[in-house]
Design an enzyme around this catalytic site. Structure first.
Site, PDB file in Angstrom:
ATOM      1  CG  ASP A  19      -1.817   1.201   1.311  1.00 33.41           C
ATOM      2  OD1 ASP A  19      -2.962   1.126   0.860  1.00 33.41           O
ATOM      3  OD2 ASP A  19      -1.344   2.245   1.831  1.00 33.41           O
TER       4      ASP A  19
ATOM      5  CB  VAL B 233      -3.467   1.884  -2.217  1.00 30.71           C
ATOM      6  CG1 VAL B 233      -3.254   1.418  -3.647  1.00 30.71           C
ATOM      7  CG2 VAL B 233      -3.080   3.348  -2.083  1.00 30.71           C
ATOM      8  CG  ASP B 234      -3.284  -2.900   0.661  1.00 31.64           C
ATOM      9  OD1 ASP B 234      -2.708  -3.007  -0.439  1.00 31.64           O
ATOM     10  OD2 ASP B 234      -2.710  -3.085   1.750  1.00 31.64           O
ATOM     11  CG  LEU B 235      -8.818  -0.708   2.734  1.00 34.78           C
ATOM     12  CD1 LEU B 235      -9.250   0.358   3.730  1.00 34.78           C
ATOM     13  CD2 LEU B 235      -9.253  -2.084   3.220  1.00 34.78           C
TER      14      LEU B 235
END
Length: 405
Positions: A147, A175-177
């Site tokens: 991320d 960003v991951d989410l």
């Protein structure tokens, strides 16, 4: 499965929108599990295919808050895909799957022999979904990505934080989410298309693509007008007044940048003379003179507590709200009304909560039907459902191809 691991609402699973969809979950860390969590929460049957030795990619405990929040509503098979027997069992499971989700480094799925073309060869209806750091092809495709690296490379850290303070990451792994959310959307589009074509798809995104996508107005600002955005702290990059201001007790956010709201705001806070300042009569003028305008608003707001300003501005329709710590978020009456803390009964943690889905489908409720499984908790059960006999399962167990929690 032990009775204590099943929520009473398990019987309602068949009524959920994704009931009947089978998902193979080969994800680690956060981005991939975020995608799968959407599918699991809304009724998909999720089989988490894990290596026999536990590694969640986040460095935490299986009993820890992160794993518990990401991996609810799944079953687990601990299967060694580096063995021929393990790979054979995997392909047997893939024959009846609707979706496969993975977020390995690009070369890993090819090295294991479970790349999209190989799995879809045995199941052409399969939706194969991938998240990578930087894309499945291209000069960075083989790099590992997380991320914060994507936040930096994708421009986010140069537009977050106060001017002159240097780059700043966002306080959540967004960003991951975001990558997980976008991949879940891609999966649903591919499933819908399959209704018409009968064929699966390979869908994928990456952390870098998701980060650039989330730049949104800041990206368009550069692409269309050539402006390179910088850090603006708590201020909105172009609208003013919009940002955080101190009060007599704690800061609040306000948003009063339109001409109508600016006029209402100045009158309501008792400073109609602000409307006569030549520089502040237009949005551009207010933006150009942001420091001076913010200073007079801050001075005025310091005279009263936050609740006073929130009540005042809410009455005239100007967006305004407190800046809460996380404990205050979950104490907020609206957050409680929205049931964003989902109650569960955990066999080791007792009565506790997980974060609820933010998707609402009228007439249907997503619930934690199963807490996150122990590693390999359902290995034998899943293999028997795939046609393996008790003797087959015992043989695989003896070979170390599977393990059971």
């Amino acid at each position: 499965m032990p009775e204590s691991h099943i929520d009473p609402k398990l019987a309602q699973e068949a009524t959920l929108p994704l009931a009947g969809i089978r998902v193979l979950d080969l994800t680690l860390a956060r981005a991939g599990p975020t995608c799968v969590r959407h599918l699991a929460d809304w009724g998909a049957e999720v089989i988490r295919v894990e290596p026999p030795s536990f590694n969640d990619g986040l460095g935490g405990s299986r009993e820890g808050y992160d794993f518990q929040n990401l991996h609810r509503n799944k079953r687990s098979i601990a299967l060694d895909l580096k063995t021929e027997e393990g790979k054979k069992a995997f392909f047997k499971l893939a024959e009846t799957a609707d979706v496969l989700v993975e977020n390995m480094r690009v070369r890993v799925k090819h090295r294991l022999g479970i790349a999209p073309e190989q799995v879809q060869a045995v199941n052409p209806r399969l939706i194969y979904a991938s998240i990578s750091g930087f894309g499945q092809t291209g000069p960075y495709s083989e790099r590992a990505g997380v991320d914060q690296i994507a936040q930096g490379m994708g421009g986010m850290m140069t537009i977050t934080g106060e001017p002159g303070r240097g780059p700043m990451r966002a306080g959540i792994p967004f960003v991951d989410l975001t990558a997980g959310n976008l991949l879940a959307l891609a999966v649903m589009m591919a499933l819908w298309e399959r209704q018409k074509t009968g064929k699966g798809r390979y869908v994928h995104t990456s952390l870098l693509e998701s980060m650039v996508f989330m730049l949104d107005l800041q990206a368009a600002r550069y692409l269309m007008d050539g402006e390179v955005p910088g850090q603006a702290g708590n201020d909105h990059p172009v609208n003013i007044p919009m940002g955080a201001f101190p009060t007599a007790d704690k800061p609040v956010n306000i948003a009063a940048s339109s001409p109508k709201m600016w006029a209402q705001f100045a009158e309501a806070v008792g400073h109609p003379e602000w409307l006569e300042v030549e520089k502040w009569k237009t949005l551009k003028g207010r933006s150009d003179d942001r420091a001076a305008l913010n200073a007079v608003i801050a001075e005025a707001f310091k005279q009263k507590p936050s609740e006073y300003w929130i009540d005042l501005l809410e009455r005239i329709g100007i967006p305004c709200g407190p800046i809460n710590k996380v404990d205050q978020v979950f104490a907020d009456p609206q957050v409680q009304h929205l049931r964003m803390a989902m109650p569960i009964k955990h066999p080791t943690r007792g009565e506790t909560h997980l974060v609820s889905s933010a998707i609402n489908i009228e007439g249907v409720e997503s619930e934690v039907r199963m807490i996150p499984p122990r590693l390999g908790e359902h290995s034998a059960e899943i293999l028997r459902e795939a046609g393996y006999s008790d003797d087959d399962v015992a043989r695989l167990r003896g070979l170390g191809v599977i393990s059971e929690g």
